[in-house]
Enzyme design. Structure first.
Site, PDB file in Angstrom:
ATOM      1  CE  LYS A  54     -80.555 -36.283 -14.645  1.00  0.00           C
ATOM      2  NZ  LYS A  54     -80.046 -37.498 -15.303  1.00  0.00           N
ATOM      3  CD  GLN A  98     -81.628 -40.089 -17.626  1.00  0.00           C
ATOM      4  OE1 GLN A  98     -81.323 -38.926 -17.437  1.00  0.00           O
ATOM      5  NE2 GLN A  98     -81.478 -41.016 -16.684  1.00  0.00           N
ATOM      6  CG  ASP A 121     -74.137 -37.694 -17.014  1.00  0.00           C
ATOM      7  OD1 ASP A 121     -74.535 -37.199 -15.939  1.00  0.00           O
ATOM      8  OD2 ASP A 121     -74.900 -38.129 -17.897  1.00  0.00           O
TER       9      ASP A 121
END
Ligand code: NDP
Length: 306
Positions: A54, A98, A121
């Site tokens: 990412k 994460q 997200d």
């Protein structure tokens, strides 16, 4: 039976990333550089790989990125302070935490602490609610990517019977809402659904997101259906390999070399009945990062009213 069309997620992700890079260049003309903060707690090998990808992708596309790596002994309070600081930073447009997090950390509290306008997200209840009520929202990346696959492949959604296997907050529920918004007739199935095959056989669009290797078998697929296989299941034994991939020489070479391979939630033999399908790997997977980049740029623009 006609040959099914393979929906190449890598190619679509490349296209989206090129569009994101062009937007980033355009924004830089206005003095804006979208920034992504990635928070990686401890040392979970799979998470380290995901986060590294990412961060690398954001740099390749010209975004600013900041990798923050608290130790695995971090407390919920310390994480909340960290998130508050990121929420306040002007150079950060997207915050990514994460998962999974260590047991002592209250993941739900953290996800709710992220400012909704930086929630790239799309997991914050405010964004979930906005998505549900059809307001502009940051949508979860994997489901948003699946819609991109369908649209960019010119596959019809409106009026189609879409059957979604799985009801997680990350995949099953949001893809169901997005398909509904695109005017599909959506059925959501889960582990308590009786006679699953009676639903899947009616699916023009079949989404498999259950985390069960090769669970969807050929008899469960309507001929000509579009299959989106979200499952990522690692298999390591010869027996499993033969169960899914017997005769696939290319895959066998890679399996012998690495000692493992990945199978989706759909048995590869079932793809032969499809009209179009996303392969595993190389289907839905690559879209997740591409949509994260796209969400970060979108967040940067929304926050500045651009
Ligand atoms: P979860 O484990 O959170 O959810 C699984 C869902 O599947 C649950 O709703 C469960 O039902 C349902 N389910 C389980 N077994 C069955 C069954 N036999 N029949 C019908 N439904 C069943 O998984 P996720 O949604 O997070 O992930 C699903 C898969 O997608 C995984 O393989 C994961 O690795 C992959 N994934 C891939 C991504 C990507 O490509 N980038 C991103 C995210 C996930 P119930 O609710 O009743 O328990």
């Amino acid at each position: 039976m006609t040959t099914p069309r393979i929906l190449d997620g890598n190619a679509i992700a490349t296209q989206i990333k090129a569009e994101v890079a062009a937007e980033v260049r355009q924004l830089s003309g206005q003095g804006v550089r979208p920034g992504l903060a990635a928070v990686l707690v401890g040392h979970v090998p799979a998470s380290e790989i995901y986060v590294r990808n990412k961060v690398r992708t954001s740099e390749q596309l010209g975004l600013y990125s900041d990798l923050i790596t608290p130790p695995d002994t971090v407390t919920t309070e310390e994480m909340l302070d960290l998130i508050a600081a990121l929420n306040a930073r002007e150079d950060i447009d997207g915050i990514l935490i994460q998962l999974p997090l260590p047991k002592q950390v209250d993941a739900k509290r953290l996800l709710e602490a992220v400012a909704p306008e930086k929630d790239v997200d799309g997991f914050h209840p405010v964004n979930v609610g906005r998505l549900q009520t059809g307001q502009p929202a940051l949508s979860p990346c994997t489901p948003a990517g699946m819609i991109e696959i369908l649209k960019r492949s010119h596959l019809p959604i409106a009026g189609q019977n879409a059957v979604v296997l799985g009801r997680s907050d990350i995949v099953g529920k949001p893809i169901s809402i997005l398909l509904l918004q695109e005017n599909a007739t959506v059925t959501i199935c889960h582990s308590k659904t009786r006679d699953l095959a009676s639903f899947t056989r009616k699916a023009d669009i079949l989404v498999a997101a259950i985390g069960r290797p090769g669970y969807v078998t050929p008899d469960m697929v309507k001929p000509g259906a579009t299959i989106l296989d979200v499952g990522i299941n690692r298999i390591t034994t010869r027996e499993e390999f033969d169960q899914y991939f017997a005769g696939d020489k290319k895959r066998e070479e890679a399996f012998l070399l690495k000692g493992s391979t990945i199978v989706g939630d759909v048995h590869p033999a079932a793809f032969r009945h499809a009209g179009a399908y996303t392969p595993v790997p190389g289907g839905v997977g690559p879209l997740t990062i591409a949509m994260l980049m796209s969400n970060t740029v979108r967040a940067a623009k929304l926050r500045r009213g651009l």
